[in-house]
Motif scaffolding. Structure first.
Motif, short mmCIF file in Angstrom:
data_model
loop_
_atom_site.label_atom_id
_atom_site.label_comp_id
_atom_site.label_asym_id
_atom_site.label_seq_id
_atom_site.Cartn_x
_atom_site.Cartn_y
_atom_site.Cartn_z
N SER A 670 14.94 -7.46 -8.80
CA SER A 670 14.42 -7.90 -7.68
C SER A 670 13.55 -6.59 -7.00
N SER A 672 13.37 -4.39 -3.89
CA SER A 672 14.44 -3.88 -2.80
C SER A 672 13.84 -4.12 -1.68
N GLU A 673 12.35 -4.07 -1.29
CA GLU A 673 12.13 -4.12 0.11
C GLU A 673 11.81 -5.60 0.61
N GLY A 674 11.76 -6.34 -0.22
CA GLY A 674 11.21 -7.95 0.23
C GLY A 674 9.90 -7.90 0.71
N ASN A 675 9.56 -8.81 1.20
CA ASN A 675 7.97 -8.68 1.75
C ASN A 675 7.72 -7.48 2.67
N SER A 742 9.79 -9.67 -10.69
CA SER A 742 10.06 -10.02 -9.45
C SER A 742 8.70 -9.80 -8.56
N CYS A 744 6.74 -10.01 -4.58
CA CYS A 744 6.86 -9.79 -3.24
C CYS A 744 5.54 -9.99 -2.43
N GLN A 745 5.37 -10.52 -1.42
CA GLN A 745 4.17 -10.50 -0.60
C GLN A 745 3.85 -9.30 0.32
N LYS A 790 7.18 -3.88 9.60
CA LYS A 790 8.13 -4.61 8.80
C LYS A 790 8.69 -5.97 9.44
N CYS A 792 10.90 -8.78 10.63
CA CYS A 792 12.45 -8.78 11.16
C CYS A 792 12.71 -10.31 11.11
#
Length: 828
Positions: A670, A672-675, A742, A744-745, A790, A792
């Protein structure tokens, strides 16, 4: 009448400089001018005060101490004279500054100084020459803005100094931390160095950041990424073992108001390949070079806890050396007890295990089982284990022994019966030692060989309980059951002990024991089994003699017989011999009841060697043999094993099979940072995590769904190009070939239109760390971002109000899907 006339004397003049200055310890050479020139004139030199300056017959002056003296040059005893005032000073009139200039922290104090007492300093800070409207230096200069300091010093005996100039630029930007740490020496090859500053940074001028391997002088290619207050250095490839330094010159980065960084020199070392390297293997344990000790046999309990579950366990850390019953190869002729020892990184010897009899103690002072590791000896250097006695080297080369005292093999000079339950010091200055079934041998640092215990085993009639000198100039020695081999400084091989073919001298069996006898020359290594001997010569020839088993039916030879050539290493385990040749092939001979020979059958080969028929086991780098079988590490890093007690589902194999102890197979990944939200021109270094953690994988790829919006490098560096949305995907393959992904956007936004203005019909308030937003339309979508972009939180309101819990103070951006934007300052 006699006429007397007076002789005519021509006038003579001599000149030298009227005044000379020099420093204490310095010299000055006078060159007098004499008129008229005459080579026959006598010139003498004198000094008024030799404690200030001396002068030799050639007019060379040497300063002695601070003061003033007069040097006189005289022609023909006073026909003509000249004088010079010589001033000697201690030091010179040079201005020094601390700090010397460059980029400094705002408010730093600059100190000016000269070595000469009573000198004064005048300075300016606006770049002007300090002869006009200068400041008299009386206290350190505060640098609270960019300054150009010019200064002059003056002393009545020295005059005016050279102009001193130093330029200072101020900054509040400084480094907070390094990852890996500054000077760290256990860095992994895949490290991405990160320098963290105390403020958000941006790219400075064109000053070039460099990274190099100091060990090789090679410059390392890399990309750098600025993200918030972090500067990441991403090497183009894995780092090799060596010392590295990163130079970040002044002005390479700045803070938000343009204040630059100072010069940064960041150093660290890569000391390993990053992979755990095998230090020792047997049927139960694997010890890695990093000190981790694993129990890998399915039935062996976890030593650190009461956990009795099957499977591999990490049981100890910081282990330097491991010693097990399987490691001792049954050379004593008896099966050793289930007792285990290790030396930790602090050089302490620990032991644990089970006692077959009270005559075979662990060494911690008891004659009972020791289920958990107990300390045996501090400052231990080496350890050896025989059937019923053990030994270790301690401080100063002191040899300690413990266990059964029969035949005097402990060597303490006491009774030849009973038990030593704790280590007893018996001989100092020992370099190495070995244990037979009933005796002990030791070689001192002075190259003297001692032996004691059962008389026949040490080449004499009577037993002895004190160390007895056997020979000198000995560099290596080893023991079998009741015989011994040793190599002298001249590379000759010698043998002594109970007379049988393993002595190698071909002596009649009517002789019960044999004193030292020369066997071979040009020997590099020697090896002993319970009943056999082997010697490896410097040219790679391997010789063998003695019995291959505990029976006279399998005679190898009464004198040395050539067995193999081009040999690299030999290991004897029980009644089996494993030989590694320089070409990477493994040759085997001996007992094969459990498939230890790895030849695909269980037929014993007592008296001849055979290599493997499978091509899989060629190109071997290292072998470890034990009583149950053998492990081979190939040059490609793969581990192979054969015999019984293997760490695999089958548990045994009579042919070499590849083993993968401790490998965690990849099950998922995955990002790590997400979107991620970014602005055009911004770069971010992204990471991914594996399931399970630290799982092994073979390859990594990164992909962008729209390179018009953002691009991504092979190392995961994302660069925003144009406003828009794209998907970032990491593709990871494991060693088996399975692929895991994995996604992310990545949203690239142009936030230049965001202004600090009120938004009609929307109200904000903060209480207890919660941001409340009211006045929204039903169904309106709200996104909250921090100042780096980022995301939130996201919410869709059905009541016209939403609440967001904020974890820290800062500037937040609130944006709705209807184009409403505002900045919120959160100071809770």
């Amino acid at each position: 009448m006699v006429h007397v006339s007076e002789a005519y004397v021509s006038p003579v003049t001599v000149t030298i400089p009227a005044e000379v200055s020099l420093e204490s310890g310095g010299t000055y050479q006078f060159l007098p001018t004499v008129t008229p020139e005459d080579d026959e004139l006598q010139i003498t030199w004198t000094t008024e005060n030799p404690e200030v300056a001396s002068v030799d017959n050639n007019g060379k002056v040497t300063g002695v101490s601070t003061g003033v003296t007069i040097i006189t040059v005289s022609i023909n005893g006073g026909l003509a004279e000249a004088y010079s005032i010589v001033k000697v000073r201690n030091g010179n009139l040079e201005i020094k500054a601390n700090p010397v200039g460059g980029i400094v922290e705002k408010g730093v104090l600059v100190e000016l100084a000269v070595e000469i007492q009573d000198a004064v300093i005048y300075y300016t800070t606006d770049g002007s020459y300090p002869m006009e409207n200068p400041n008299l230096y009386a206290e350190p200069i505060c640098v609270d803005r960019p300054l150009l300091v010019n200064a002059l010093a003056y002393h009545k005996d020295y005059g005016l100094s050279e102009l001193f100039t130093a330029s200072y630029d101020v900054t509040s930007l400084k480094t907070e931390s390094y990852s890996p740490g500054q000077g760290m020496d256990e860095v992994k090859p895949d490290a991405i160095p990160v320098v963290t500053f105390n403020e958000v940074i941006k790219e400075g001028n064109t000053e070039r950041i460099t990274m190099s391997n100091r060990s090789t002088g090679k410059e390392i290619g890399f990309e750098y990424v600025i993200d918030g207050n972090e500067l990441s250095i991403v090497p183009d490839s894995l780092l090799e073992i060596g010392q590295y330094e990163i130079r970040i010159p002044s002005y390479a980065v700045t803070n938000s108001v343009g204040e630059p960084n100072g010069d940064i020199l960041y150093q660290f070392s890569v000391t390993s390949t990053g992979k755990e390297e095998y230090a020792y293997l047997d049927s139960y344990f694997r010890l890695m070079d990093n000190g981790n000790l694993y129990v890998w046999h399915k039935d062996f309990p976890n030593l650190n806890t009461s956990d009795e579950s099957i499977g591999e366990h990490l049981v100890l850390e910081d282990v330097k050396s491991l010693f097990t019953p399987y490691h001792m190869f049954y050379r004593s002729g008896d099966y050793p007890s289930q007792q285990y020892y290790y030396i930790d990184d602090g050089n302490t010897l620990w032991g644990w295990g089970w006692l077959d009899t009270s005559e075979n103690p662990i060494g911690n002072g008891t004659t009972k089982d020791v289920p958990q590791p107990a300390m045996i000896l501090g400052n231990a250097k080496d350890f050896k284990n025989s059937a019923k006695h053990k030994g270790a080297l301690g401080n100063g080369g002191m040899l300690y022994l413990w266990g059964d005292k029969a035949f005097g093999k402990i060597g303490d000079g006491g009774t030849m019966s009973g038990v030593a339950a704790s280590p007893v010091g018996v001989l100092s200055d020992v370099e190495m030692f070995d244990l037979g079934q009933l005796h002990t041998i030791a070689v001192t640092k002075g190259k003297k060989l001692f032996a004691w215990g059962f008389g026949h085993a040490i080449g004499q009639y009577a037993n002895t309980n004190v160390p007895t000198l056997i020979d000198d100039n000995v560099v290596y020695a080893c023991s079998g059951q009741r015989h011994n081999l040793y190599i002298k400084s001249d590379k000759t091989l010698w043998s002594f002990g109970e007379n049988n073919p393993c002595i190698g001298a071909g002596i009649s069996s009517s002789t019960e024991y044999v004193g030292p006898v020369k066997i071979l020359s040009d020997v590099e290594k020697c090896y002993t089994g319970a009943y056999e001997s082997l010697a490896l010569k410097t040219n790679g020839d391997l010789y063998q003699w003695g019995y291959a088993a505990a029976t006279t039916s399998y005679l190898l030879g009464r004198t040395p017989v050539l067995a193999l050539q081009d040999v690299k290493d030999v290991q004897i385990a029980g009644m089996t011999v494993y030989v590694l040749k320089n070409d990477g092939t493994v040759w085997v001979r001996g007992e094969n009841g459990g498939g230890q020979l790895g030849l695909g059958h269980e037929s014993t080969h007592w008296d001849y060697y055979e290599s493997f028929h499978s091509p899989d086991i060629g190109d071997v780098e290292t072998i470890w043999a034990n009583a149950n079988g053998c492990y081979a590490l190939k040059k490609d890093g793969s581990l192979w094993g054969w015999g019984f007690g293997l760490p695999c589902d089958a548990g045994s194999s009579d042919v070499p099979i590849e083993l993968k102890p401790g490998i965690k197979y990849l099950e998922g990944v995955s990002i790590s940072e997400g979107n991620v939200m970014m602005e055009p021109g911004q770069a971010k270094l992204l990471h991914f995590s594996t399931v399970p953690e630290s799982a092994a994988y073979a390859s990594v790829e990164w992909e962008s769904s729209d390179e018009h919006v953002m691009t991504v490098s092979p190392k995961g560096i994302v660069r925003a190009i144009n406003p828009g949305e794209a998907f970032l995907t990491v593709i990871v393959k494991n060693e088996i070939g399975f692929t895991f992904k994995s996604t992310c956007q990545v949203v690239v936004t142009d936030r230049t239109d965001i202004k600090n203005e009120k938004v009609p019909l929307i109200s904000f308030w903060i209480s207890n760390g919660v941001l409340h937003i009211d006045g929204l339309s039903k169904g309106e979508m709200v996104n909250v971002y921090d100042c780096s972009g980022k995301l939130c939180g996201t919410a869709c309101t059905s009541t016209g109000r939403v609440d967001f819990a904020l974890s820290r103070k800062g500037i937040y951006i609130v944006k709705t899907n209807k184009g409403k934007v505002s900045k919120i300052a959160v100071g809770h």
